[in-house]
Design a protein around this motif. Structure first.
Motif, mmCIF file in Angstrom:
data_model
loop_
_atom_site.group_PDB
_atom_site.id
_atom_site.type_symbol
_atom_site.label_atom_id
_atom_site.label_comp_id
_atom_site.label_asym_id
_atom_site.label_seq_id
_atom_site.Cartn_x
_atom_site.Cartn_y
_atom_site.Cartn_z
ATOM 1 N N ILE A 85 -9.688 -32.001 -31.581
ATOM 2 C CA ILE A 85 -9.415 -33.075 -31.470
ATOM 3 C C ILE A 85 -9.235 -34.030 -32.611
ATOM 4 N N PRO A 86 -7.942 -34.472 -32.894
ATOM 5 C CA PRO A 86 -7.604 -35.345 -34.410
ATOM 6 C C PRO A 86 -8.374 -36.539 -34.261
ATOM 7 N N GLY A 87 -9.304 -36.777 -35.639
ATOM 8 C CA GLY A 87 -9.789 -38.016 -35.807
ATOM 9 C C GLY A 87 -11.293 -38.018 -35.236
ATOM 10 N N ARG A 91 -16.155 -44.167 -29.190
ATOM 11 C CA ARG A 91 -16.255 -44.154 -27.573
ATOM 12 C C ARG A 91 -15.434 -42.990 -27.387
ATOM 13 N N ILE A 92 -15.570 -42.170 -26.519
ATOM 14 C CA ILE A 92 -14.962 -41.184 -26.049
ATOM 15 C C ILE A 92 -15.041 -41.078 -24.430
ATOM 16 N N VAL A 93 -14.104 -41.440 -23.720
ATOM 17 C CA VAL A 93 -13.969 -41.552 -22.213
ATOM 18 C C VAL A 93 -13.058 -40.361 -21.674
ATOM 19 N N LEU A 108 -18.125 -33.362 -28.841
ATOM 20 C CA LEU A 108 -19.012 -34.050 -29.454
ATOM 21 C C LEU A 108 -18.728 -33.946 -31.055
ATOM 22 N N GLY A 109 -18.011 -33.019 -31.741
ATOM 23 C CA GLY A 109 -17.804 -33.072 -32.999
ATOM 24 C C GLY A 109 -16.684 -34.230 -33.306
ATOM 25 N N ALA A 110 -15.888 -34.644 -32.375
ATOM 26 C CA ALA A 110 -15.215 -35.908 -32.727
ATOM 27 C C ALA A 110 -15.931 -37.238 -32.455
ATOM 28 N N LEU A 117 -20.275 -41.078 -25.215
ATOM 29 C CA LEU A 117 -19.367 -40.210 -24.509
ATOM 30 C C LEU A 117 -19.825 -40.499 -23.079
ATOM 31 N N VAL A 118 -18.311 -40.299 -22.347
ATOM 32 C CA VAL A 118 -18.550 -40.456 -20.864
ATOM 33 C C VAL A 118 -17.755 -39.362 -20.342
#
Length: 293
Positions: A85-87, A91-93, A108-110, A117-118
């Protein structure tokens, strides 16, 4: 087989609310699809704070053009989110179902420390939300109410279904024949039951069919286990099982608990995700895990 879908707008809004977006927060929409979530987030936060990724370049290009006509220009990437995942994001949805283990580890690494996280968990209808701690763990809960999203994929299509094993489950006599305690049910549409089955017996696939009043359920697992239950409407079914595990027995244990307690201990459960992507769930005296090798 379909490889993308347009998510119900009300579900997109619900996932965004779970994300607790705010001004200046770098937000990742994982699973571009038609671009609906990216559009909502870009309108709320500003284009520069929103990135959307999908494995299919056609989807990211189409969504980019579609949103540009609306005056919205978030960043789009065509990448395999199960590998990279770049960057990094606050928030990750996710509007795809993430596989616990390797897939969730990559997500999780991103995520920044303190980020949220959702996501839904593959094989279940469970919505997991949580905050990333400085230890690298995610701590949160399983939200009330479920959701259904397509699985993450690594290429143009999903791996083929275990069609040969379904054929075995349809026709073979099996190692054991008996009478089931409960009527045949459509496991795929019984979200809580199916989610608990994924936790107790990860990787089970099902097929359900009806003909007149006759109901048939097939259960299979990649280890060669299978079960076939056939019954007239609500009558106890005849059950055939084969392979190293008794899949119908696993399903009946879950249904017995549901009947006895009135609910399964999933919604509202405490969730802890370790940096390797393994999900540990607990509620009261019950505990379970997803993603362990």
């Amino acid at each position: 087989m379909a490889t993308s879908s347009s998510t119900l707008p009300s579900l997109v809004v619900r996932m965004l609310r779970h994300g607790r977006l705010g001004p200046g927060l770098a937000t990742l929409d994982l699973g571009t699809g038609a671009g609906g979530l990216a559009a909502y987030a870009a309108r709320r936060l500003g284009d520069q704070h929103v990135t959307s990724i999908d494995v299919d370049p056609y989807l990211t290009e189409a969504a980019s053009e579609r949103l540009a006509r609306m005056g919205l220009r978030p960043t789009f990437h065509a990448v395999d989110a199960t590998a990279e995942i770049p960057g990094h994001y606050d928030r990750i949805v996710c509007t795809v179902a993430i596989r616990p283990g390797t897939g969730l580890r990559t997500v999780l690494g991103a995520l920044h420390e303190g980020g949220r996280l959702v996501t839904t968990l593959a094989g279940t209808s469970l919505i997991l939300t949580g905050w990333k701690h400085k230890t690298g763990e995610l701590v949160g809960c399983i939200e009330r109410g479920g959701a259904e999203f397509m699985l993450t994929r690594s290429g143009h299509d999903y791996p083929p279904a275990l069609s040969e094993l379904f054929a075995v489950a349809s026709d073979e006599a099996g190692d054991e024949t008996g009478t089931g305690r409960y009527p045949v049910m459509d496991v795929a549409n019984a979200w809580e039951v199916r989610s608990m089955l994924e936790i107790t017996t990860p990787g089970v696939q099902s097929r359900y069919s009806t003909h007149d009043r006759r109901r048939t359920l097939l259960l299979i697992h990649a280890d060669g286990s299978w079960a076939r239950a056939i019954g007239e409407w609500t009558d106890p079914p005849t059950v055939h099982q084969g392979g190293p595990r008794r899949l119908w027995d696993a399903l009946e244990r879950i249904r017995g608990r549901l009947n006895m307690e009135g609910a399964l201990p999933l919604y509202g459960a405490h969730a802890r995700v370790t940096p390797d992507g393994v999900v540990h769930l607990s509620r009261g005296q019950w505990s379970g895990s997803l993603g362990e090798e």
